[in-house]
Write a protein that holds these residues in place. Structure first.
Motif, mmCIF file in Angstrom:
data_model
loop_
_atom_site.group_PDB
_atom_site.id
_atom_site.type_symbol
_atom_site.label_atom_id
_atom_site.label_comp_id
_atom_site.label_asym_id
_atom_site.label_seq_id
_atom_site.Cartn_x
_atom_site.Cartn_y
_atom_site.Cartn_z
ATOM 1 N N TRP A 180 0.860 -1.184 0.000
ATOM 2 C CA TRP A 180 0.000 0.000 0.000
ATOM 3 C C TRP A 180 0.892 1.228 0.000
ATOM 4 O O TRP A 180 2.041 1.194 0.442
ATOM 5 C CB TRP A 180 -0.996 0.008 1.150
ATOM 6 C CG TRP A 180 -0.441 -0.224 2.533
ATOM 7 C CD1 TRP A 180 0.641 0.335 3.103
ATOM 8 C CD2 TRP A 180 -1.001 -1.116 3.523
ATOM 9 N NE1 TRP A 180 0.806 -0.124 4.379
ATOM 10 C CE2 TRP A 180 -0.189 -0.997 4.665
ATOM 11 C CE3 TRP A 180 -2.107 -1.953 3.555
ATOM 12 C CZ2 TRP A 180 -0.438 -1.725 5.825
ATOM 13 C CZ3 TRP A 180 -2.359 -2.647 4.714
ATOM 14 C CH2 TRP A 180 -1.538 -2.551 5.837
ATOM 15 N N GLU A 182 0.714 4.223 1.505
ATOM 16 C CA GLU A 182 0.956 5.023 2.699
ATOM 17 C C GLU A 182 2.008 4.392 3.607
ATOM 18 O O GLU A 182 1.953 3.197 3.880
ATOM 19 C CB GLU A 182 -0.333 5.203 3.508
ATOM 20 C CG GLU A 182 -1.496 5.768 2.707
ATOM 21 C CD GLU A 182 -2.399 4.684 2.172
ATOM 22 O OE1 GLU A 182 -1.863 3.610 1.801
ATOM 23 O OE2 GLU A 182 -3.616 4.902 2.107
ATOM 24 N N ARG A 184 2.208 5.310 6.697
ATOM 25 C CA ARG A 184 1.391 5.133 7.903
ATOM 26 C C ARG A 184 -0.070 5.114 7.476
ATOM 27 O O ARG A 184 -0.481 5.901 6.628
ATOM 28 C CB ARG A 184 1.634 6.249 8.922
ATOM 29 C CG ARG A 184 3.058 6.230 9.476
ATOM 30 C CD ARG A 184 3.272 7.252 10.569
ATOM 31 N NE ARG A 184 4.619 7.214 11.088
ATOM 32 C CZ ARG A 184 5.032 6.407 12.057
ATOM 33 N NH1 ARG A 184 4.170 5.586 12.645
ATOM 34 N NH2 ARG A 184 6.284 6.417 12.473
ATOM 35 N N LYS A 185 -0.820 4.217 8.067
ATOM 36 C CA LYS A 185 -2.197 4.017 7.613
ATOM 37 C C LYS A 185 -3.089 3.708 8.809
ATOM 38 O O LYS A 185 -2.757 2.853 9.634
ATOM 39 C CB LYS A 185 -2.220 2.849 6.615
ATOM 40 C CG LYS A 185 -3.560 2.516 5.983
ATOM 41 C CD LYS A 185 -3.378 1.288 5.098
ATOM 42 C CE LYS A 185 -4.640 0.909 4.337
ATOM 43 N NZ LYS A 185 -4.884 1.804 3.195
ATOM 44 N N GLN A 186 -4.196 4.414 8.919
ATOM 45 C CA GLN A 186 -5.199 4.112 9.928
ATOM 46 C C GLN A 186 -6.357 3.394 9.255
ATOM 47 O O GLN A 186 -6.878 3.857 8.241
ATOM 48 C CB GLN A 186 -5.732 5.382 10.595
ATOM 49 C CG GLN A 186 -4.773 6.061 11.541
ATOM 50 C CD GLN A 186 -5.478 7.070 12.427
ATOM 51 O OE1 GLN A 186 -6.467 6.747 13.090
ATOM 52 N NE2 GLN A 186 -4.988 8.299 12.434
ATOM 53 N N VAL A 187 -6.744 2.254 9.804
ATOM 54 C CA VAL A 187 -7.884 1.520 9.274
ATOM 55 C C VAL A 187 -8.961 1.491 10.350
ATOM 56 O O VAL A 187 -8.745 0.982 11.453
ATOM 57 C CB VAL A 187 -7.493 0.086 8.861
ATOM 58 C CG1 VAL A 187 -8.715 -0.665 8.341
ATOM 59 C CG2 VAL A 187 -6.394 0.115 7.799
ATOM 60 N N ASN A 215 -3.824 0.880 13.678
ATOM 61 C CA ASN A 215 -2.829 1.757 13.061
ATOM 62 C C ASN A 215 -1.708 0.903 12.482
ATOM 63 O O ASN A 215 -1.190 0.006 13.165
ATOM 64 C CB ASN A 215 -2.237 2.732 14.088
ATOM 65 C CG ASN A 215 -3.232 3.788 14.523
ATOM 66 O OD1 ASN A 215 -4.174 4.106 13.796
ATOM 67 N ND2 ASN A 215 -3.048 4.336 15.718
ATOM 68 N N HIS A 217 2.095 0.826 10.344
ATOM 69 C CA HIS A 217 3.312 1.559 10.004
ATOM 70 C C HIS A 217 4.191 0.628 9.180
ATOM 71 O O HIS A 217 4.523 -0.478 9.632
ATOM 72 C CB HIS A 217 4.025 1.999 11.286
ATOM 73 C CG HIS A 217 5.405 2.524 11.074
ATOM 74 N ND1 HIS A 217 6.453 2.263 11.947
ATOM 75 C CD2 HIS A 217 5.922 3.292 10.090
ATOM 76 C CE1 HIS A 217 7.545 2.838 11.497
ATOM 77 N NE2 HIS A 217 7.259 3.474 10.384
ATOM 78 N N HIS A 243 -8.471 -6.434 8.686
ATOM 79 C CA HIS A 243 -8.131 -5.073 8.254
ATOM 80 C C HIS A 243 -7.061 -5.089 7.165
ATOM 81 O O HIS A 243 -7.117 -4.288 6.224
ATOM 82 C CB HIS A 243 -7.676 -4.239 9.447
ATOM 83 C CG HIS A 243 -8.819 -3.618 10.204
ATOM 84 N ND1 HIS A 243 -8.642 -2.870 11.348
ATOM 85 C CD2 HIS A 243 -10.163 -3.620 9.961
ATOM 86 C CE1 HIS A 243 -9.823 -2.453 11.781
ATOM 87 N NE2 HIS A 243 -10.752 -2.895 10.964
ATOM 88 N N SER A 247 -7.551 -4.072 3.155
ATOM 89 C CA SER A 247 -6.695 -3.001 2.630
ATOM 90 C C SER A 247 -5.890 -3.452 1.413
ATOM 91 O O SER A 247 -5.071 -2.694 0.892
ATOM 92 C CB SER A 247 -5.744 -2.507 3.724
ATOM 93 O OG SER A 247 -6.470 -1.991 4.831
#
Length: 311
Positions: A180, A182, A184-187, A215, A217, A243, A247
């Motif tokens: 992916w 990002e 850092r990614k918040q799901v 979260n 990273h 998650h 994603s």
């Protein structure tokens, strides 16, 4: 049926291991083999007394309480049932209140759902003199890493409070198939439990599910893979696995939410388990308040597979 209490009333004095435990849960554990419905019946009828008084099922015990328990009949033990073999596991931290082990993959945390025994039963068998030993949280059978157990009820109650209030930092390392963009990614995708036709439990993203927050990273990008650190902000069943799959980077080796055919090819390349490991835990000690940082490095089999991808 075997009458273990014969025809006499039993009196039990609550020690510190039972302090602050609901009386229904205390009795369900004490009266193993007694149907749950019968335990609640003797509570409702007032046949169970605490300090000579009637109580309801929500009463929380205090150290020194004296319980009057009427005669009950429990099922005879199944002679074919195999007792849990005594087993210790790699200890990361231990004191009088807390035990943190490094659970290997492939071992359930407790018996049930077709599993005769798990970590908790094996540890209790290995520590017959332990007055209290309970799981604080759970890890999937396929997941390795840090697992907390409480050795005092006061510690268990405090740790559960910390989990509810999100005052514990749990980090996992996972290898996703894909990538992916990002770093850092918040799901934040709600998760709903359901059962397949054969009864096997699954979890899916659904607006009807419970809120879930992870979260991520990125630690390292590799050809066809992404190694991430996952921080749980909630603790739903299979949360990280679902998650990541939602994603676009299902966990390598995940037999429930990954690509079955691709996982077979990974098996031939040396990855024979799911690549998910609970590697770091930060919390304040439940009784002393002293900050703790506990770590379990990647198991050899996961690190070796990473090394082959980096070669």
């Amino acid at each position: 049926m075997t009458d273990l209490r014969k025809d006499s009333v039993t009196f039990v004095t609550v020690d510190d291991a039972g302090h602050d435990q609901r009386i229904d849960n205390f009795l369900l554990r004490l009266l193993k083999g007694v149907p749950k419905s019968h335990v609640y019946r003797i509570l409702r009828s007032g046949e169970v007394r605490v300090n000579k008084g009637r109580i309801d099922a929500s009463y929380r015990l205090r150290e020194g309480d004296v319980l009057r328990i009427p005669p009950v009949r429990v099922a005879s033990a199944d002679p074919a049932a195999r007792p849990a073999p005594a087993q210790e596991f790699a200890i990361i931290y231990e004191d009088e209140a807390l035990l943190v082990i490094n659970k290997p993959a492939g071992v359930a945390v407790h018996g049930g759902s077709g599993v005769s025994f798990g970590v908790i039963e094996q540890l209790r068998a290995a520590r017959p003199d332990a007055r209290f030993l309970e799981l604080v949280h759970r890890l999937d059978r396929e997941t390795s890493g840090l697992l907390m157990l409480a050795k005092k009820r006061s510690a268990l109650v405090k740790l559960h409070e910390m989990i509810r209030e999100n005052r514990m930092d749990k980090r996992y390392q996972a290898l996703g198939v894909g990538d992916w963009a990002e770093a850092r990614k918040q799901v934040k995708l709600p998760l709903l439990k359901f059962n397949l036709p054969d009864g096997e439990r699954r979890v899916k993203v659904s607006d009807q599910g419970q809120s879930a927050h992870t979260n991520f990273h990125v630690l390292k990008r590799l050809p066809g893979f992404v190694l991430v650190e996952a921080q749980l902000k909630t603790g739903r069943t299979h949360q990280i696995r679902v998650h990541m799959a939602a994603s676009g980077a299902a966990i390598a080796g995940d037999e429930k939410y990954g690509d079955f055919a691709y996982n077979r090819s990974l098996h031939k390349q040396g990855l024979k388990r799911m690549f998910l490991h609970a590697w770091r835990l930060r919390l304040d000690h439940p009784l002393t308040g002293v900050p703790l940082t506990l770590e379990a490095p990647l198991p050899r089999e996961l690190q070796s597979f990473l090394d082959t991808l980096s070669a």
